[in-house]
Design a protein around this motif. Structure first.
Motif, mmCIF file in Angstrom:
data_model
loop_
_atom_site.group_PDB
_atom_site.id
_atom_site.type_symbol
_atom_site.label_atom_id
_atom_site.label_comp_id
_atom_site.label_asym_id
_atom_site.label_seq_id
_atom_site.Cartn_x
_atom_site.Cartn_y
_atom_site.Cartn_z
ATOM 1 N N ILE A 142 20.618 -2.460 18.758
ATOM 2 C CA ILE A 142 20.834 -1.131 17.779
ATOM 3 C C ILE A 142 22.131 -0.473 18.188
ATOM 4 O O ILE A 142 23.016 0.108 17.205
ATOM 5 C CB ILE A 142 19.817 -0.290 17.550
ATOM 6 N N GLU A 143 22.449 -0.231 19.408
ATOM 7 C CA GLU A 143 23.681 0.408 19.960
ATOM 8 C C GLU A 143 24.848 -0.293 19.532
ATOM 9 O O GLU A 143 25.868 0.412 19.444
ATOM 10 C CB GLU A 143 23.414 0.668 21.326
ATOM 11 N N LEU A 144 24.839 -1.565 19.215
ATOM 12 C CA LEU A 144 26.031 -2.322 18.854
ATOM 13 C C LEU A 144 26.618 -1.488 17.542
ATOM 14 O O LEU A 144 27.793 -1.764 17.060
ATOM 15 C CB LEU A 144 25.795 -3.740 18.622
ATOM 16 N N PHE A 145 25.755 -0.928 16.763
ATOM 17 C CA PHE A 145 26.038 -0.617 15.330
ATOM 18 C C PHE A 145 26.492 0.995 15.378
ATOM 19 O O PHE A 145 27.262 1.297 14.401
ATOM 20 C CB PHE A 145 24.728 -0.380 14.189
ATOM 21 N N SER B 201 30.867 8.316 19.243
ATOM 22 C CA SER B 201 29.493 9.001 18.942
ATOM 23 C C SER B 201 29.138 9.571 20.468
ATOM 24 O O SER B 201 29.094 8.910 21.411
ATOM 25 C CB SER B 201 28.543 8.115 18.254
ATOM 26 N N PRO B 202 28.911 10.841 20.482
ATOM 27 C CA PRO B 202 28.436 11.485 21.622
ATOM 28 C C PRO B 202 27.186 10.879 22.255
ATOM 29 O O PRO B 202 26.913 10.930 23.509
ATOM 30 C CB PRO B 202 28.206 12.828 21.432
ATOM 31 N N GLU B 203 26.257 10.431 21.541
ATOM 32 C CA GLU B 203 24.875 10.021 21.873
ATOM 33 C C GLU B 203 24.781 8.452 22.078
ATOM 34 O O GLU B 203 23.577 7.788 22.486
ATOM 35 C CB GLU B 203 23.662 10.274 21.027
ATOM 36 N N VAL B 204 25.815 7.676 21.755
ATOM 37 C CA VAL B 204 25.723 6.459 21.837
ATOM 38 C C VAL B 204 26.050 5.805 23.649
ATOM 39 O O VAL B 204 26.169 6.391 24.364
ATOM 40 C CB VAL B 204 27.105 5.584 21.374
ATOM 41 N N TRP B 205 25.096 4.812 23.483
ATOM 42 C CA TRP B 205 25.061 4.131 24.828
ATOM 43 C C TRP B 205 26.423 3.406 25.241
ATOM 44 O O TRP B 205 26.849 2.763 24.514
ATOM 45 C CB TRP B 205 24.031 3.046 24.998
#
Length: 327
Positions: free
Chosen positions: A75-78, A83-87
């Motif tokens: 899901i993180e690929l999207f 974005s600050p909360e992205v992995w």
């Protein structure tokens, strides 16, 4: 004095009966012993089968949790990287607890690896030298790799074509086609198993770039870049970590020169390490790419495998509920 003579057969009868009882006793003991051995073997077999069935169930559970963790991480690929909360795609482990199991996932961009189909020749030689090959072996491996993936049967000065594989007693022949998987590198003429073990985590067939992306590359990949020193790599990694911690833009790695490519790839490797029942570990790794053109299939799995390296022990992990609460 009256003397009575007992016939010999009458005297032998008690001795015969005692002998028969002894034989019967031996037979009974033998039968009981055999039955005890059979019962013990059956009990051992039952315990072994039960243990094997339990382990198979735990492995299946671990595989299911690993697959779920990979799907969750995909899901993180999207998410946009700003974005600050992205992995971030920097191979940082993210632990959590799920259904009584400890899970750790790692998320690395394929652009951070060396593409064995499109990498610069000097970069490939640097890869082999980093893995332990001397200059002569690195040149031979480079030519053998180029002979493997080109379309013709012309042998390079230090390479290998079909006759060389045949003379060496190898059953396979060069594909004369680009590598379809990183595992195919094991078949290249002259590739030693221990050498492949070292380069396997550093290579890809999915970035399609001549260089590597220093923003996400590991220390090992950066050290494989020709002309780069360990001091330069360590200084850059410290600067990169500080920028990530402060949520600033990641710095450029000037020492990499033309071997650097800062374009983020669409594919990423996701590794899930699952610990179930306290001591059984299951690790799975997938290469996935987003496919926004297909509304019913948001991402595609390009490769699915068991990692070569032993899985690291997951750290003390927060629960899935706690992890969700943080996001």
């Amino acid at each position: 004095m009256l003397r009575i003579d007992v016939p010999a057969p009458m005297r032998a009868a008690p001795m015969k009966r005692r002998s028969q009882r002894g034989v019967a006793l031996v037979l009974v003991i033998s039968v009981v012993t055999l039955l005890a051995i059979a019962a013990g073997s059956f009990a051992y077999s039952v315990r072994t089968d039960a243990r094997a069935a339990r382990n198979a169930a735990l492995v299946a559970r671990g595989e299911a949790i690993a697959q779920a963790a990979i799907a969750r991480t995909a899901i993180e690929l999207f998410k946009p990287q700003a974005s600050p909360e992205v992995w971030r795609r920097q191979d940082e482990p993210r632990p959590w607890a799920f259904d009584g199991a400890r899970v750790s996932v790692r998320f690395a961009d394929e652009s951070a690896k060396i593409d064995v189909n499109s990498a610069n020749n000097e970069l490939l030689k640097g890869l082999f030298r980093f893995a332990g090959a001397d200059e002569e072996e690195a040149v031979r491996l480079l030519d053998a790799v180029l002979d493997w993936r080109d379309a013709d049967a012309l042998k390079r000065p230090f390479g290998a074509e079909e006759p060389d594989y045949a003379r060496a007693g190898l059953r396979h022949r060069p594909a004369n086609y680009p590598f379809q998987s990183t595992e195919e590198m094991q078949l290249v003429f002259g590739m030693r198993p221990e050498l492949y073990q070292r380069i396997a985590p550093m290579i890809t067939v999915h970035s399609r770039q001549p260089g590597v992306n220093p923003h996400y590359a590991t220390r090992e990949v950066l050290l494989a870049i020709p002309g780069v020193t360990a001091e330069q790599v360590d200084a850059y990694l410290a600067e990169r970590a500080a920028a990530a911690a402060e949520k600033r833009g990641l710095p450029l790695f000037s020492a990499a020169g033309g071997y650097a490519n800062y374009a983020q790839g669409g594919a990423a490797t996701i590794r899930a390490d699952v610990e179930v029942d306290g001591n059984l570990r299951v690790s799975r790794e997938a290469v996935v790419v987003i496919t926004p053109q297909f509304s019913r299939r948001p991402y595609a799995t390009l490769a699915w495998r068991e990692p070569l390296a032993p899985p690291p022990s997951p750290a003390a992990a927060p629960s899935e509920e706690a992890l969700v609460g943080r996001r």
